[in-house]
Design a protein around this motif. Structure first.
Motif, PDB file in Angstrom:
ATOM      1  N   VAL A   1       0.853  -1.190   0.000  1.00  0.00           N
ATOM      2  CA  VAL A   1       0.000   0.000   0.000  1.00  0.00           C
ATOM      3  C   VAL A   1       0.889   1.241   0.000  1.00  0.00           C
ATOM      4  O   VAL A   1       0.664   2.202  -0.738  1.00  0.00           O
ATOM      5  N   LEU A   2       1.927   1.209   0.832  1.00  0.00           N
ATOM      6  CA  LEU A   2       2.874   2.324   0.880  1.00  0.00           C
ATOM      7  C   LEU A   2       3.596   2.476  -0.447  1.00  0.00           C
ATOM      8  O   LEU A   2       3.741   3.594  -0.962  1.00  0.00           O
ATOM      9  N   HIS A   3       4.049   1.374  -1.013  1.00  0.00           N
ATOM     10  CA  HIS A   3       4.759   1.436  -2.294  1.00  0.00           C
ATOM     11  C   HIS A   3       3.853   1.977  -3.398  1.00  0.00           C
ATOM     12  O   HIS A   3       4.286   2.783  -4.235  1.00  0.00           O
ATOM     13  N   SER A   4       2.603   1.526  -3.425  1.00  0.00           N
ATOM     14  CA  SER A   4       1.677   1.990  -4.459  1.00  0.00           C
ATOM     15  C   SER A   4       1.364   3.469  -4.287  1.00  0.00           C
ATOM     16  O   SER A   4       1.085   4.171  -5.268  1.00  0.00           O
TER      17      SER A   4
ATOM     18  N   GLY B   1       8.089  -2.031  -8.322  1.00  0.00           N
ATOM     19  CA  GLY B   1       9.284  -2.771  -7.921  1.00  0.00           C
ATOM     20  C   GLY B   1      10.423  -1.863  -7.523  1.00  0.00           C
ATOM     21  O   GLY B   1      11.142  -2.133  -6.552  1.00  0.00           O
ATOM     22  N   GLN B   2      10.601  -0.762  -8.251  1.00  0.00           N
ATOM     23  CA  GLN B   2      11.650   0.197  -7.894  1.00  0.00           C
ATOM     24  C   GLN B   2      11.348   0.864  -6.559  1.00  0.00           C
ATOM     25  O   GLN B   2      12.264   1.141  -5.780  1.00  0.00           O
TER      26      GLN B   2
ATOM     27  N   MET C   1      12.532   1.878  -0.851  1.00  0.00           N
ATOM     28  CA  MET C   1      12.074   1.816   0.529  1.00  0.00           C
ATOM     29  C   MET C   1      12.937   0.863   1.358  1.00  0.00           C
ATOM     30  O   MET C   1      13.095   1.060   2.565  1.00  0.00           O
ATOM     31  N   SER C   2      13.493  -0.164   0.720  1.00  0.00           N
ATOM     32  CA  SER C   2      14.384  -1.072   1.438  1.00  0.00           C
ATOM     33  C   SER C   2      15.581  -0.322   2.001  1.00  0.00           C
ATOM     34  O   SER C   2      15.970  -0.520   3.166  1.00  0.00           O
ATOM     35  N   PHE C   3      16.173   0.560   1.205  1.00  0.00           N
ATOM     36  CA  PHE C   3      17.325   1.331   1.676  1.00  0.00           C
ATOM     37  C   PHE C   3      16.909   2.351   2.735  1.00  0.00           C
ATOM     38  O   PHE C   3      17.652   2.615   3.679  1.00  0.00           O
ATOM     39  N   VAL C   4      15.732   2.930   2.582  1.00  0.00           N
ATOM     40  CA  VAL C   4      15.240   3.861   3.598  1.00  0.00           C
ATOM     41  C   VAL C   4      15.065   3.147   4.930  1.00  0.00           C
ATOM     42  O   VAL C   4      15.461   3.642   5.993  1.00  0.00           O
TER      43      VAL C   4
ATOM     44  N   ALA D   1      15.796  -8.385  -1.083  1.00  0.00           N
ATOM     45  CA  ALA D   1      15.427  -7.401  -2.095  1.00  0.00           C
ATOM     46  C   ALA D   1      15.394  -7.992  -3.504  1.00  0.00           C
ATOM     47  O   ALA D   1      14.656  -7.500  -4.364  1.00  0.00           O
ATOM     48  N   LEU D   2      16.176  -9.032  -3.744  1.00  0.00           N
ATOM     49  CA  LEU D   2      16.259  -9.601  -5.080  1.00  0.00           C
ATOM     50  C   LEU D   2      15.302 -10.774  -5.282  1.00  0.00           C
ATOM     51  O   LEU D   2      14.475 -10.767  -6.194  1.00  0.00           O
TER      52      LEU D   2
END
Length: 225
Positions: free
Chosen positions: A59-62, A73-74, A79-82, A102-103
């Protein structure tokens, strides 16, 4: 103790990256890690195909992609790095699973989406939604239990649980609710599946964990980080 009682969990260790690889039962743990990550990605795809609400982080990514020129996907990668920055005050230790998460999860999700179409009957979509939630809990316990580090989001969960003394159930539920609210503010997509995921994933993960944590033994006191 009956056959249905969970085994006594050996508990999660707090090992550095090298110590994680030098601990016991490494081949078994590598298999558990990869299977868990593949199942994790598949579970997210099941939620997408159910079309009854995305998992909270999605939901956050969208919502994020409405404001920056990124694909979904990007957005997951960014967000993974954040989230990894939030590990610093929690002193979480990364591992092989931190990078693999992540992969492998992304590829597994894309592969499952390629294989599955959105079903028309509502009953089938509900089954996908419930199956996605249960599978995600099992996959989380499986790959975290491999003791090769956590993915960015699950490391945030376990780090907060360790620092606050709260249960994984409470911490995971709190995180999921928070990211849903933020995602909605950004214009993300949520639904019934989102609510059920946020409320159920913590208890289900905690229920599965005692069965799936690998006992790697005690950490040698002179082992380097």
């Amino acid at each position: 103790m009956t056959l249905l009682d969970p085994p006594r969990s050996p508990g999660l260790t707090d090992l550095g990256p090298l110590a994680q690889l030098r601990a016991g039962r490494l081949p078994e743990r590598l298999v558990r890690l990869m299977v868990g990550l593949v199942l994790y990605g598949a579970s997210l795809a099941l939620m997408v195909r159910a079309d009854l609400g995305l998992a909270p982080w999605d939901v956050l990514h969208s919502g994020l992609v409405h404001h920056v020129p990124l694909t979904l996907g990007q957005a997951v990668v960014v967000m993974s790095f954040v989230v990894l920055l939030l590990w610093l005050p929690l002193r979480e230790k990364p591992g092989l699973a931190t990078v693999a998460n992540a992969l492998v999860v992304g590829f597994a999700a894309d592969g499952t989406l390629w294989l599955l179409d959105r079903p028309d009957p509502l009953a089938a979509r509900i089954a996908l939604m419930v199956g996605g939630i249960v599978l995600c809990a099992l996959a989380t316990a499986l790959y975290i239990g491999a003791q090769l580090g956590r993915g960015p989001r699950d490391g945030l969960m376990t780090g907060l649980a360790r620092r606050t003394g709260l249960s994984i159930r409470l911490v995971r539920t709190g995180i999921e609710v928070a990211v849903v609210l933020l995602g909605l503010l950004l214009g993300g997509v949520a639904g019934l599946g989102t609510v059920l995921f946020a409320l159920a994933i913590g208890p289900l993960t905690q229920l599965a964990m005692p069965w799936l944590v690998v006992d790697v033994g005690r950490r040698p006191p002179t082992e380097p980080e």
